[in-house]
Scaffold this active site. Structure first.
Site, PDB file in Angstrom:
ATOM      1  CE  LYS A   1      13.885  17.633 -26.548  1.00  6.43           C
ATOM      2  NZ  LYS A   1      15.212  17.582 -25.931  1.00  6.43           N
TER       3      LYS A   1
ATOM      4  NE  ARG B   1      17.941  14.593 -32.134  1.00  2.65           N
ATOM      5  CZ  ARG B   1      16.821  13.898 -32.317  1.00  2.65           C
ATOM      6  NH1 ARG B   1      16.750  12.994 -33.266  1.00  2.65           N
ATOM      7  NH2 ARG B   1      15.780  14.100 -31.527  1.00  2.65           N
TER       8      ARG B   1
ATOM      9  CD  GLU C   1       4.868  15.056 -20.053  1.00  3.79           C
ATOM     10  OE1 GLU C   1       5.448  15.468 -19.029  1.00  3.79           O
ATOM     11  OE2 GLU C   1       5.083  13.927 -20.533  1.00  3.79           O
TER      12      GLU C   1
ATOM     13  CE  LYS D   1      14.261  21.373 -27.934  1.00  2.04           C
ATOM     14  NZ  LYS D   1      15.244  20.720 -27.122  1.00  2.04           N
TER      15      LYS D   1
END
Ligand code: PBG
Length: 330
Positions: A199, A209, A238, A253
């Site tokens: 991410k 948001r 990751e 993402k």
């Protein structure tokens, strides 16, 4: 060299529709779609999101009616995003652990109405903190291990409410392992972890948001935990760690600007990949469409197909309902 002109003419495989259909390497299906939905408090409450045309926030009592068309068309999963009232937010995001919080009430209601629809619960503290960060702050820094402890409890809380997939989106180190262990200790051995393994700290989350009303609360940025858009090798690390810690699938993402990352992970790991076409991508496309600059259905279907070609197994998209409708009629 596999062939030479004029014996080889690649346009033959594009000659007519039947040939093109036979030769297609990738196809989008309704089975690939995950629909993110925003939930708000109240009764018969439905609000618009200025930066996300046509997307609504809906209260729990309206939720089943809102998602039913997508479920009827065969969309297998919903990702739930609660909009937490300002009064319920605090420094530690403790509302995340309330068994009666918005996402838990929504999950119980949806499971009652649609037991076969998979529910994906976002695990991170940003909907619940008054500073808008995904973990807890000490001296202005989002502390890792203390945040992970709370996130593991948040995951249990969601599993208890019927969430099928825990989707940690916080980017703390070690959270997948901690969540797996916490779930297993409580007997939730079949609760799946769909980890936001990769991410990026991205400008493309702006409209989301707004939707969560956490944009103006956020102090600073998320660069000390979300990834640097400059990095690709780090994505491999990751994903490797999350697989080792017990992730069942990984989310990459944002989507469209990061197709190269999907391909990198696809070539490297035999793990299911979910890509997330995020709010900012949706807003960009919908604005171009609203202005008449691009064809609506074709734009939606081409962008989603590109995720498949890049190597994604499933796609989270705000266009899931519309894509399901188009797939049904085409
Ligand atoms: C919460 C979260 C975010 C998104 C999904 N989960 C925002 C963020 O990290 O700031 C973004 C989704 C979108 O933009 O559509 N941690």
């Amino acid at each position: 060299m596999f062939g030479q002109f004029p014996q080889t003419r690649l346009r033959r495989n594009r000659y007519d529709d039947a040939t093109r259909r036979l030769m297609a390497e990738n196809r989008l299906s309704v089975d690939d779609l995950i629909w993110p939905v925003f939930i708000i408090e109240g009764n018969k409450n439905e609000t618009e999101i200025a930066s996300m045309p046509e997307i609504k926030r809906v209260s729990v009592d309206l939720l089943s009616r809102y998602v039913e068309p997508a479920i009827k068309l065969g969309v297998p999963a919903l990702a739930l995003f609660p909009v937490t009232a300002k009064e319920k937010r605090n420094a530690n995001g403790s509302e995340a652990l309330n068994p009666n919080n918005l996402i838990c009430r929504a999950a119980r209601e949806l499971k009652k109405q649609f037991p076969d629809t998979a529910l994906i619960g976002d695990v991170a503290l940003d909907p619940y903190t008054d500073h808008g960060h995904d973990g807890i702050l000490k001296d202005g820094y989002v502390v890792n291990d203390e945040s992970v402890e709370i996130l593991a409890e948040q995951a249990i809380n969601q599993a208890q409410a019927g969430i099928d997939f825990i989707a940690p989106s916080d980017m703390m180190d070690g959270r997948v392992g901690a969540i797996r262990q916490a779930l297993d200790n409580k007997g939730y051995i079949n609760t799946r972890i769909m980890s936001y393994a990769v991410k990026y700290a991205s400008v493309y989350y702006g409209p989301f948001r707004d939707a969560l009303e956490s944009g103006n609360l956020l102090k600073g940025d998320k660069k000390t935990y979300q990834m640097d858009p400059a990095n690709r090798e780090e994505a491999i690390r990751e994903v490797e760690l999350d697989i080792q810690e017990g992730a069942d699938s990984v989310i990459i993402k944002p989507g469209m600007p990061y197709l190269d990352i999907i391909r990198t992970i696809r070539d490297r790991f035999p793990v299911p990949i979910v890509s997330y076409q995020v709010s900012g991508e949706y807003s960009m496309l919908m604005n171009a469409i609203a202005n008449g600059f691009m064809h609506r259905e074709k734009t939606i279907m081409e962008t989603l197909l590109c995720f498949k070609r890049a190597g994604a197994n499933a796609i989270m998209t705000y266009s899931a309902l519309e894509a399901a409708k188009i797939l049904k009629t085409s």
